[in-house]
Enzyme design. Structure first.
Site, short mmCIF file in Angstrom:
data_model
loop_
_atom_site.label_atom_id
_atom_site.label_comp_id
_atom_site.label_asym_id
_atom_site.label_seq_id
_atom_site.Cartn_x
_atom_site.Cartn_y
_atom_site.Cartn_z
N ASP A 127 0.85 -1.19 0.00
CA ASP A 127 0.00 0.00 0.00
C ASP A 127 0.89 1.23 0.00
OD1 ASP A 127 -2.45 -1.38 0.04
OD2 ASP A 127 -2.38 -1.60 2.22
N ASP A 141 -6.89 -0.95 -5.05
CA ASP A 141 -8.06 -0.81 -4.18
C ASP A 141 -9.03 0.23 -4.74
OD1 ASP A 141 -6.80 -2.63 -2.47
OD2 ASP A 141 -5.96 -1.06 -1.19
#
Length: 164
Positions: A127, A141
């Site tokens: 991330d 995402d």
């Protein structure tokens, strides 16, 4: 006006399916490229950007770290099955679905494939997008969420049109 031949129809269906799969692959490739960049550029050196910072993080779970304590093979297996189901849905609905519906499925598939490929070697997803008020996330995402929201909106619109 003559009806299209079966070969012309099959060719159009194949082009539509191929186009959506290429879109999914491009979205996955974009996210994977950014993940590779983030792993090189961001360790120990986050980039402050105001409402959205670039900060390296790793997530062994899925959304909101759900399942982070589960064995990696379980998370990979379940997300692999879900990704396969999305791919099958895209393939099967592409011939008759609207363009926005196909794009939504391609976005979900691209995001899911990118996260699955990223997770496969070590059980973690990279991330790099951080807001400060929301868990750190990645572009895959964003693709998944936007594709899902578009499907909900399209479903709601279709239901209202059918009711009318």
């Amino acid at each position: 006006m003559t009806a299209p031949t079966a070969d012309v129809v099959r060719s159009g269906i194949l082009k539509r399916r191929t186009g959506l799969l290429i879109l999914a692959a491009l979205l996955a490739g974009t996210d994977l490229g950014l993940k590779a960049w983030a792993q090189e550029a961001l360790p120990g050196a986050p980039i402050e950007g105001g409402p959205l910072d670039l900060r390296l993080a790793f997530n062994s779970g899925v959304a909101f770290s759900f399942g982070a304590d589960a064995p990696a093979w379980t998370v990979i297996g379940v997300t692999g099955l879900i990704t396969t189901a999305v791919a099958v849905a895209l393939w099967r609905t592409a011939p008759a679905a609207s363009r926005p519906w196909g794009i939504a499925l391609a976005a979900i598939l691209g995001g899911a494939v990118a996260n699955l490929i990223d997770r496969a070697p070590d059980g973690q997803v990279t991330d790099y997008l951080h807001t400060g008020w929301w868990p750190t996330f990645n572009l895959a995402d964003v693709f998944i969420v936007c594709g899902g929201l578009l499907i909900v909106a399209l479903s709601w619109r279709t239901d209202r049109q059918e009711a009318a």
